[in-house]
Design a protein around this motif. Sequence first.
Motif, PDB file in Angstrom:
ATOM      1  N   SER A 187      27.648  47.323  28.530  1.00  0.00           N
ATOM      2  CA  SER A 187      26.672  46.253  28.742  1.00  0.00           C
ATOM      3  C   SER A 187      27.230  44.889  28.344  1.00  0.00           C
ATOM      4  O   SER A 187      26.636  44.154  27.561  1.00  0.00           O
ATOM      5  CB  SER A 187      25.382  46.543  27.965  1.00  0.00           C
ATOM      6  OG  SER A 187      24.310  45.787  28.489  1.00  0.00           O
ATOM      7  N   SER A 188      28.371  44.537  28.938  1.00  0.00           N
ATOM      8  CA  SER A 188      29.024  43.273  28.613  1.00  0.00           C
ATOM      9  C   SER A 188      28.358  42.113  29.353  1.00  0.00           C
ATOM     10  O   SER A 188      28.435  42.015  30.576  1.00  0.00           O
ATOM     11  CB  SER A 188      30.508  43.331  28.980  1.00  0.00           C
ATOM     12  OG  SER A 188      31.105  42.057  28.857  1.00  0.00           O
ATOM     13  N   ASN A 189      27.738  41.219  28.615  1.00  0.00           N
ATOM     14  CA  ASN A 189      27.179  40.007  29.212  1.00  0.00           C
ATOM     15  C   ASN A 189      28.272  39.101  29.758  1.00  0.00           C
ATOM     16  O   ASN A 189      28.090  38.438  30.788  1.00  0.00           O
ATOM     17  CB  ASN A 189      26.355  39.248  28.167  1.00  0.00           C
ATOM     18  CG  ASN A 189      25.133  40.004  27.698  1.00  0.00           C
ATOM     19  OD1 ASN A 189      24.631  40.880  28.393  1.00  0.00           O
ATOM     20  ND2 ASN A 189      24.663  39.674  26.513  1.00  0.00           N
TER      21      ASN A 189
ATOM     22  N   ASP B 220      28.837  39.055  23.495  1.00  0.00           N
ATOM     23  CA  ASP B 220      28.561  40.480  23.590  1.00  0.00           C
ATOM     24  C   ASP B 220      28.278  41.020  22.204  1.00  0.00           C
ATOM     25  O   ASP B 220      28.782  40.488  21.194  1.00  0.00           O
ATOM     26  CB  ASP B 220      29.752  41.224  24.195  1.00  0.00           C
ATOM     27  CG  ASP B 220      29.877  41.013  25.696  1.00  0.00           C
ATOM     28  OD1 ASP B 220      28.867  40.639  26.322  1.00  0.00           O
ATOM     29  OD2 ASP B 220      30.983  41.221  26.236  1.00  0.00           O
ATOM     30  N   THR B 221      27.506  42.076  22.130  1.00  0.00           N
ATOM     31  CA  THR B 221      27.184  42.663  20.831  1.00  0.00           C
ATOM     32  C   THR B 221      28.435  43.180  20.137  1.00  0.00           C
ATOM     33  O   THR B 221      28.560  43.091  18.922  1.00  0.00           O
ATOM     34  CB  THR B 221      26.171  43.810  21.007  1.00  0.00           C
ATOM     35  OG1 THR B 221      25.033  43.315  21.705  1.00  0.00           O
ATOM     36  CG2 THR B 221      25.732  44.360  19.669  1.00  0.00           C
TER      37      THR B 221
ATOM     38  N   GLU C  50      23.996  48.196  21.859  1.00  0.00           N
ATOM     39  CA  GLU C  50      24.515  47.460  22.999  1.00  0.00           C
ATOM     40  C   GLU C  50      25.425  46.346  22.518  1.00  0.00           C
ATOM     41  O   GLU C  50      25.170  45.682  21.550  1.00  0.00           O
ATOM     42  CB  GLU C  50      23.369  46.870  23.818  1.00  0.00           C
ATOM     43  CG  GLU C  50      22.604  47.925  24.556  1.00  0.00           C
ATOM     44  CD  GLU C  50      21.537  47.300  25.409  1.00  0.00           C
ATOM     45  OE1 GLU C  50      21.764  47.148  26.617  1.00  0.00           O
ATOM     46  OE2 GLU C  50      20.479  46.984  24.884  1.00  0.00           O
TER      47      GLU C  50
ATOM     48  N   SER D  26      19.336  43.174  29.892  1.00  0.00           N
ATOM     49  CA  SER D  26      20.432  43.819  30.630  1.00  0.00           C
ATOM     50  C   SER D  26      19.989  44.737  31.761  1.00  0.00           C
ATOM     51  O   SER D  26      20.805  45.077  32.619  1.00  0.00           O
ATOM     52  CB  SER D  26      21.317  44.599  29.658  1.00  0.00           C
ATOM     53  OG  SER D  26      22.012  43.714  28.804  1.00  0.00           O
TER      54      SER D  26
ATOM     55  N   ALA E  93      36.926  40.558  28.705  1.00  0.00           N
ATOM     56  CA  ALA E  93      35.653  40.407  27.999  1.00  0.00           C
ATOM     57  C   ALA E  93      35.767  39.473  26.802  1.00  0.00           C
ATOM     58  O   ALA E  93      34.813  39.376  26.009  1.00  0.00           O
ATOM     59  CB  ALA E  93      35.122  41.766  27.559  1.00  0.00           C
TER      60      ALA E  93
ATOM     61  N   GLY F 215      34.380  39.320  22.939  1.00  0.00           N
ATOM     62  CA  GLY F 215      32.988  39.174  22.526  1.00  0.00           C
ATOM     63  C   GLY F 215      32.424  37.783  22.515  1.00  0.00           C
ATOM     64  O   GLY F 215      31.219  37.622  22.303  1.00  0.00           O
TER      65      GLY F 215
ATOM     66  N   TYR G  95      22.660  38.448  33.229  1.00  0.00           N
ATOM     67  CA  TYR G  95      22.341  39.450  32.212  1.00  0.00           C
ATOM     68  C   TYR G  95      20.881  39.371  31.768  1.00  0.00           C
ATOM     69  O   TYR G  95      20.521  39.739  30.656  1.00  0.00           O
ATOM     70  CB  TYR G  95      23.301  39.373  31.019  1.00  0.00           C
ATOM     71  CG  TYR G  95      23.506  37.996  30.424  1.00  0.00           C
ATOM     72  CD1 TYR G  95      22.702  37.520  29.401  1.00  0.00           C
ATOM     73  CD2 TYR G  95      24.551  37.186  30.877  1.00  0.00           C
ATOM     74  CE1 TYR G  95      22.898  36.276  28.847  1.00  0.00           C
ATOM     75  CE2 TYR G  95      24.770  35.933  30.324  1.00  0.00           C
ATOM     76  CZ  TYR G  95      23.944  35.483  29.307  1.00  0.00           C
ATOM     77  OH  TYR G  95      24.149  34.243  28.757  1.00  0.00           O
TER      78      TYR G  95
END
Length: 706
Positions: free
Chosen positions: A349-351, A333-334, A706, A289, A313, A316, A407
């Motif tokens: 920290s969104s992929n 996303d985590t 994250e 990231s 988002a 996830g 990312y």
Amino acid sequence: MAPPLRRRVLTVKAALSAIFVVVALRLIQVQVVDAATYRAQARRQYEKPEEIPALRGAILDRSGHPLVTNARFISFGADPAMVGDRVREVADRFASVFNRPRSVYLDKFASAPRHFVWLERGVNPATESRIAPGALPGVITIPAPRRLYPYGHVAAQILGFTGVDGNGLGGVELELDSLLRGRNGHLILQRDGLNRQRQTVDYPRVDPVDGDAVTLTLDIEYQSIAEEELRRGIARNRAESGLVAMMDPATGEVLAMANEPSMNPADPGSGDPQAMRNRVVTDMFEPGSVFKIVTASAALEEKKVTLAAKFNAEEGVYLPRLRNGKVRNRITDTHPHGIISFQEAMEVSSNIVMAKVSDLVGADAFFTMARAYGFGTETGIELPGEVRGELKHPSRWSGTTLNSMAYGYEVGVTPLQILSAYAAAANGGTLMKPYIVRSVVAPDNTVILERRPERIRRVVSPATAALMVQLFRGVVERGTGMTARIPRLAVAGKTGTARRVIDGKYSTSDYTASFVGFFPAESPSVVCLVMIENPRDRGYTGSLAAAPVFRAIAERIYAISGRFRAQAALRAPSPGLVVPDVTTLAPAAARSLLEGAGFDVDIQGGGTIVTHQSPAAGERCAARSTVELTTADAPVPAGGLVAVPDLRGQAIRRAVTRLALLRLDATIRGSGVVVAQDPQPGSRVRTGTPVALRCEAGNLSVLLPE
């Protein structure tokens, strides 16, 4: 005279004449034809050339502290032909002094060239009196300066090391060997029939020229702090290894480079050969990231997004599709999120959001921005072994490459490249050339080289750079980098977590955790990168493993540096008005409250509640300063169910705000930051369900993954 007698006389005369001719011819051969050969042979018998070694140049830090100097040592050698039948006597003497088997020295004589053998090299000068070489035929003493490292292992991989012959074999010692080693001198000693040696004025003496002194940009205090805190972080997280690098963003000067495990530059062969590498420049990583700096910079510079722009988002999990309808690799996303702003996407920290933003930017603009930051090219720093990383041209990209790069995957970077990129953002968008050699000075104080800061290019506009700083400040103040926060010191930065490739496949249990940030955020003086390889305890993410190490380093630097304290004194307590907290209020109510407190208001978006404000609540600003508000519609859960967010590590106000936006109630026990919650993150509950929050005061060790 009788004929027989005459014949005998003539025979004798002829023989004598022949002998005379042979002697004359031999004399001509010796004195004329082979004169040079015999002169050289005679010279070898009564002349002995002696080399006078030059002292290798010192290496200093930016303040003149000696990092590498010289110590006087000696070496012992011998001429086997002169030692003759006293070999056992010589071997016994050396064996008793150096506590080694006699066979070691006998083997050296047995396998030695005809005229010289080294018996011991680089030993304490005190041993000379015990050996008494004057009493042993053919044994000589030779000065052997050895490199001395006053700070021990500190900066070992940067400084490098030398071999037994004094030649540089690593680090700065290797890179600047031609300047550091100097030029040896020599003299001729005469030797008489009793093997006594003396210097004579008949032969010239050539004095040695010592090596040049090299001053580095390193700060030994920063370097020592970085190494100490890195070791603690690796031990605390039970990690394999790690590194830290620091730079002045305004000049490109490298202030510290720490690698752990370390090495002993005075005895490099005693440790792991892999520890000799300065992995800040020699190793390539998939960055994760922290590479989102490229995605965000390209999007903001190309005016594709604003900080308040909204993205889904996808709770996830995102399954992007190609034009032919096929599904690309799943992006996760985590932690799940719904509709969030671009600012919030960076903070959590969104992929998924970064992948969507990369589609808006496009391959060409993304690649151009990555190149502008210096990825895929060597920095040219004065250290050996630098690699350029790997940045594929868009013509070689697959259908997933753009989103993956967004990312931090499908790209290879060096830690120095990451450090330089964030330094550019901290420097108003201008990329500076990294350098570690500040000056080179000859023994007569003549300046051979003096480096000045070198501007490479403008990467982004000052306006975009300011937005990037705002993004990174949000990461530290409210997002995944909260564990890097420092009281009274504004910090901006970004966390990163990347899966490692093991046997050609991405591992599900091996990670590289990183955090890169700069401080003070409003006028950066230091950019610092921390990378932790394969942490096993306390979590594997950048926020869990790397950010606390950054915080510990920054806190200590802040404590010892007067310039930071002076800047802090200028900032606080400054006169002005305290910004009230208006998040979760209706826009009209928020405007009324802020204007009543003496602020101007700028509202962005058409939502029904305020989700974000800048400046943040509690900051002091001058009267009539503008407070920017971001609004959004209150989420309406589908089917009456909502996913409980992960609130651990967040301040109570932040946690309660997030619950209120989801129409969940909060029950609070304790104060400070959230350390535990019930129901657990990800649980799906009905609106109105109470969420119990357990808090502890000032517990910055509780981390937000994250």
